[in-house]
Design a protein around this motif. Structure first.
Motif, PDB file in Angstrom:
ATOM      1  N   LEU A 189      36.145  23.464  88.754  1.00  0.00           N
ATOM      2  CA  LEU A 189      36.743  24.428  89.674  1.00  0.00           C
ATOM      3  C   LEU A 189      36.976  25.761  88.970  1.00  0.00           C
ATOM      4  CD1 LEU A 189      37.978  25.177  92.393  1.00  0.00           C
ATOM      5  CD2 LEU A 189      40.133  24.136  91.633  1.00  0.00           C
ATOM      6  N   LEU A 190      37.427  25.712  87.731  1.00  0.00           N
ATOM      7  CA  LEU A 190      37.604  26.940  86.955  1.00  0.00           C
ATOM      8  C   LEU A 190      36.274  27.661  86.783  1.00  0.00           C
ATOM      9  CD1 LEU A 190      39.141  28.900  85.103  1.00  0.00           C
ATOM     10  CD2 LEU A 190      38.824  27.255  83.239  1.00  0.00           C
ATOM     11  N   LEU A 191      35.230  26.917  86.497  1.00  0.00           N
ATOM     12  CA  LEU A 191      33.913  27.519  86.297  1.00  0.00           C
ATOM     13  C   LEU A 191      33.411  28.183  87.579  1.00  0.00           C
ATOM     14  CD1 LEU A 191      31.847  27.755  83.991  1.00  0.00           C
ATOM     15  CD2 LEU A 191      30.771  25.677  84.845  1.00  0.00           C
ATOM     16  N   ARG A 192      33.743  27.598  88.716  1.00  0.00           N
ATOM     17  CA  ARG A 192      33.293  28.129  90.007  1.00  0.00           C
ATOM     18  C   ARG A 192      33.915  29.496  90.294  1.00  0.00           C
ATOM     19  NH1 ARG A 192      35.221  24.521  94.698  1.00  0.00           N
ATOM     20  NH2 ARG A 192      34.554  22.961  93.157  1.00  0.00           N
ATOM     21  N   HIS A 193      35.162  29.699  89.847  1.00  0.00           N
ATOM     22  CA  HIS A 193      35.873  30.957  90.123  1.00  0.00           C
ATOM     23  C   HIS A 193      36.283  31.631  88.806  1.00  0.00           C
ATOM     24  CE1 HIS A 193      36.096  29.955  94.387  1.00  0.00           C
ATOM     25  NE2 HIS A 193      36.518  28.742  94.053  1.00  0.00           N
ATOM     26  N   LEU A 194      35.426  31.572  87.822  1.00  0.00           N
ATOM     27  CA  LEU A 194      35.798  31.976  86.471  1.00  0.00           C
ATOM     28  C   LEU A 194      36.246  33.432  86.385  1.00  0.00           C
ATOM     29  CD1 LEU A 194      36.082  31.268  83.528  1.00  0.00           C
ATOM     30  CD2 LEU A 194      33.635  31.648  83.210  1.00  0.00           C
ATOM     31  N   GLU A 195      35.533  34.351  87.019  1.00  0.00           N
ATOM     32  CA  GLU A 195      35.871  35.769  86.854  1.00  0.00           C
ATOM     33  C   GLU A 195      37.218  36.106  87.479  1.00  0.00           C
ATOM     34  OE1 GLU A 195      35.680  39.182  85.103  1.00  0.00           O
ATOM     35  OE2 GLU A 195      34.026  37.749  84.918  1.00  0.00           O
ATOM     36  N   ARG A 196      37.490  35.602  88.681  1.00  0.00           N
ATOM     37  CA  ARG A 196      38.780  35.898  89.317  1.00  0.00           C
ATOM     38  C   ARG A 196      39.934  35.307  88.501  1.00  0.00           C
ATOM     39  NH1 ARG A 196      38.111  38.141  94.271  1.00  0.00           N
ATOM     40  NH2 ARG A 196      36.177  37.666  95.408  1.00  0.00           N
ATOM     41  N   VAL A 197      39.767  34.085  88.054  1.00  0.00           N
ATOM     42  CA  VAL A 197      40.827  33.457  87.260  1.00  0.00           C
ATOM     43  C   VAL A 197      41.012  34.197  85.940  1.00  0.00           C
ATOM     44  CG1 VAL A 197      41.538  31.344  86.090  1.00  0.00           C
ATOM     45  CG2 VAL A 197      40.428  31.216  88.331  1.00  0.00           C
ATOM     46  N   LYS A 198      39.905  34.563  85.319  1.00  0.00           N
ATOM     47  CA  LYS A 198      39.978  35.271  84.039  1.00  0.00           C
ATOM     48  C   LYS A 198      40.713  36.600  84.183  1.00  0.00           C
ATOM     49  CE  LYS A 198      36.060  36.477  82.605  1.00  0.00           C
ATOM     50  NZ  LYS A 198      34.806  37.127  82.169  1.00  0.00           N
ATOM     51  N   LEU A 199      40.335  37.387  85.196  1.00  0.00           N
ATOM     52  CA  LEU A 199      40.983  38.686  85.392  1.00  0.00           C
ATOM     53  C   LEU A 199      42.465  38.521  85.708  1.00  0.00           C
ATOM     54  CD1 LEU A 199      38.236  40.589  87.434  1.00  0.00           C
ATOM     55  CD2 LEU A 199      38.815  40.849  85.013  1.00  0.00           C
ATOM     56  N   ALA A 200      42.806  37.483  86.459  1.00  0.00           N
ATOM     57  CA  ALA A 200      44.216  37.245  86.775  1.00  0.00           C
ATOM     58  C   ALA A 200      45.010  36.915  85.516  1.00  0.00           C
ATOM     59  CB  ALA A 200      44.333  36.114  87.799  1.00  0.00           C
ATOM     60  N   ILE A 201      44.412  36.116  84.632  1.00  0.00           N
ATOM     61  CA  ILE A 201      45.094  35.757  83.379  1.00  0.00           C
ATOM     62  C   ILE A 201      45.255  36.984  82.485  1.00  0.00           C
ATOM     63  CG2 ILE A 201      44.899  34.419  81.253  1.00  0.00           C
ATOM     64  CD1 ILE A 201      43.405  32.285  82.857  1.00  0.00           C
ATOM     65  N   LEU A 202      44.177  37.734  82.292  1.00  0.00           N
ATOM     66  CA  LEU A 202      44.228  38.886  81.392  1.00  0.00           C
ATOM     67  C   LEU A 202      45.212  39.936  81.895  1.00  0.00           C
ATOM     68  CD1 LEU A 202      40.450  39.385  80.455  1.00  0.00           C
ATOM     69  CD2 LEU A 202      42.152  37.844  79.478  1.00  0.00           C
ATOM     70  N   ARG A 203      45.260  40.130  83.205  1.00  0.00           N
ATOM     71  CA  ARG A 203      46.198  41.100  83.764  1.00  0.00           C
ATOM     72  C   ARG A 203      47.633  40.609  83.586  1.00  0.00           C
ATOM     73  NH1 ARG A 203      43.667  41.803  88.051  1.00  0.00           N
ATOM     74  NH2 ARG A 203      44.653  40.163  89.310  1.00  0.00           N
ATOM     75  N   ARG A 204      47.831  39.315  83.770  1.00  0.00           N
ATOM     76  CA  ARG A 204      49.179  38.753  83.671  1.00  0.00           C
ATOM     77  C   ARG A 204      49.697  38.782  82.232  1.00  0.00           C
ATOM     78  NH1 ARG A 204      52.076  37.039  88.413  1.00  0.00           N
ATOM     79  NH2 ARG A 204      53.872  35.849  87.672  1.00  0.00           N
TER      80      ARG A 204
END
Length: 604
Positions: free
Chosen positions: A539-554
């Motif tokens: 599931l993480l791999l499927r939405h990797l960019e959105r999750v990544k950007l959310a983590i980096l911003r947070r």
């Protein structure tokens, strides 16, 4: 962990000619007989163009201060241990056979840490460096100084490089032993001696390899006592590189490090056909003791350790927290970790299991191996997982480092993990039947996986109450246990699919960079987000960019980092080497994550 040091440099005036640098008090004007200034330039300006450079080091501390270390030529860094050559020379001055000596660092890829210390000696006329004298030199350095002072190799030479003003040049000798062009050759009285050093057979010889001793004796046959001791003597002399070794000699007195002692035990186990616990060896570390242990048995020999003098190992007690924290602050000064953070090793409430082991000399703590134990539910069954942390000993006791590990590994019911081992620790763990967990991590920068943005938007929740409400009972326990330690915990939902992630903000420290002048040397730390746990990698791999950007911003970080083994299909990213390992009779590699570890508790 690296000391952020820079050579003392003084900028010269910009000029078409290097011969007009800015003057400062006590700066020499040039070398006698150096008409065109070539030698003077090579000695002080060639290494760092535009700057006067000599061998003093200044360290920028994490707190914004500066520490002067003095001459860097006289400090070696061997396997992460800083060794002052002045102390070595002081001990060697009392050995009558030695006229002059010089200790230098040699690059050696086959050695843990990639370097070793070699000792160049000039003996009195008519003397030859034989095994007896080499053994005496090693034992005196270990006895009067520290095992860290014991060189990997000793080479007899006719002369040592000396400058025209009478100073011995360790820099020139270091270039010679590493087969590099000597930078200050023209400044030496006797440059020809460097040619002999560069091709010296002792320095050029390949590393000793473990060779088969042939078939071990028949276990059903009683081995003659003298033959047993003779065979053990042969093994010890070959593995430790010291000869002759008397049957009663203390094998810990030759300056061997933990890895060498471990190799010795493995050779002896192969010869005898049965395991020799390190605790039994430490009870009587001599050839005679090894022979006796085969007759008495390991348990009886190990019991003798309680009554012998010298360093000893025991479990950490309730009164050890502050002394151990003070010890760790001293042993890891460059880490910048404060006592409050070190205390987390003792104050977490994840289990009531012992917090580690200390090595004591008298009442003084001279070594420590921390254990972070947690009870985990894996595949519906309970398992105790123990993460190793902060394995360290004072340089003087480095041969005793394996005693801490031996004490820890007695408990066969635990699953052991190591996520931040140093090179020499890594080799020792693998020799103790640890298995590589992962060898690479993936560094993923923003927008590197933009194609995943085409998928419909998932629901990413960072609200603690909402996240906890969605978790299973087992995941809630993880959530509660990690909440006090600045971990980012959130869920990703896509229809019926849900993923629970635990991410830690960490920082990668780069060596200090010179940013325009000696007054602008700054430590550089790059923040990144490290995924410690993900319940649904697909599931993480499927939405990797959105999750990544959310983590980096947070977390306000520059990149997302993850172990390569997490994903069934590796995403794009920069692959960096990683050393992690585990040892378990119950769990497979896929069952192990990095929760409940020193990565959570400490800013490592």
């Amino acid at each position: 962990m690296f000391a952020r040091c820079r050579r003392l440099t003084i900028r010269r005036r910009r000029s078409a000619s290097w011969s007009a640098p800015t003057l400062f008090p006590s700066r020499p004007l040039g070398f006698h007989g150096d008409v065109d200034g070539t030698r003077f330039h090579a000695a002080y300006f060639a290494q760092t163009p535009g700057f006067w450079t000599h061998g003093d080091l200044i360290e920028a501390t994490p707190h914004g201060g500066w520490r002067l270390h003095g001459r860097s030529d006289g400090v070696l860094n061997v396997r992460g241990i800083r060794v002052g050559t002045a102390e070595i020379y002081r001990i060697l001055d009392d050995i009558d056979e030695i006229l002059e000596a010089m200790a230098v660092e040699q690059q050696a890829e086959e050695e843990p840490g990639g370097t070793r210390m070699v000792l160049l000696v000039v003996l009195r006329e008519g003397l030859v460096l034989d095994n007896t004298l080499a053994k005496h030199i090693r034992s005196e350095l270990a006895r009067c100084g520290s095992p860290a002072f014991v060189p990997a190799r000793i080479a007899q030479v006719e002369a040592l490089p000396v400058t025209f003003n009478g100073k011995r040049s360790e820099a020139a000798a270091r270039d010679a032993v590493n087969a590099r062009p000597v930078r200050n050759r023209d400044a030496l009285q006797n440059p020809a001696c460097l040619d002999a050093i560069a091709i010296h057979p002792v320095l050029r010889a390949p590393a000793a390899v473990r060779v088969s001793r042939g078939s071990a004796p028949d276990r059903a046959v009683v081995i003659d006592r003298d033959r047993l001791r003779q065979d053990l003597q042969d093994i010890c002399e070959r593995v430790l590189g010291v000869a002759p070794i008397a049957w009663s000699d203390n094998l810990l007195g030759f300056g061997a490090d933990s890895l060498a002692l471990l190799n010795l035990l493995l050779e002896i186990e192969h010869y005898t056909g049965h395991a020799l616990p390190l605790s039994a060896f430490l009870a009587a570390p001599s050839i005679e003791g090894l022979a006796t242990s085969r007759d008495l048995g390991a348990a009886e020999m190990a019991a003798q350790q309680d009554v012998r003098s010298g360093p000893r190992v025991r479990a950490v007690g309730p009164d050890d927290c502050e002394p151990v924290c003070h010890f760790l602050e001293q042993i890891f000064p460059e880490s910048g970790i404060e006592a409050a953070s070190w205390r987390r090793l003792f104050e977490h409430g994840w289990s009531d299991h012992k917090r580690g082991f200390v090595l004591l000399d008298g009442n003084a703590i001279v070594g420590f191996l921390g254990t972070i134990v947690a009870r985990r539910q894996v595949n519906g069954e309970a398992a105790l997982v123990c993460n190793l942390s902060s394995w360290s000993v004072h340089a003087k006791y480095r041969g005793w480092g394996m005693a801490l590990l031996a004490a820890l590994l007695r408990d066969q019911s635990l699953t052991y993990t190591a996520f931040t081992p140093q090179p020499i620790s890594w080799a020792a763990l693998l020799a103790q039947r640890f298995t590589t967990l992962d060898s690479h991590r993936i560094v993923m920068l923003p927008l590197l996986h933009a194609e995943t943005l085409l998928a419909h938007r998932p629901v990413i929740s960072f609200d603690p109450a909402a996240v906890r409400a969605r978790l299973t009972s087992q995941q809630r326990q993880i959530f509660d246990d990690h909440a006090p330690y600045d971990c980012l915990q959130f869920t990703v939902s896509d229809g019926p699919d849900h993923a629970y992630l635990v991410v830690k903000r960490r920082a990668h420290r780069l060596n200090a960079r010179r940013l325009g002048g000696p007054d602008k040397v700054l430590p550089v730390r790059i923040p990144y987000s490290d995924i410690l746990h993900c319940s649904e990698p697909e599931l993480l791999l499927r939405h990797l960019e959105r999750v990544k950007l959310a983590i980096l911003r947070r977390q306000r970080t520059a990149a997302l980092v993850v172990e390569a083994r997490l994903f069934p299909v590796r995403p794009r990213g920069v692959m960096l080497p990683l050393r992690t390992c585990y040892r378990s009779s119950l769990l497979a590699a896929g069952d192990i994550d990095r929760l409940y570890s020193e990565i959570v508790l400490l800013p490592v």
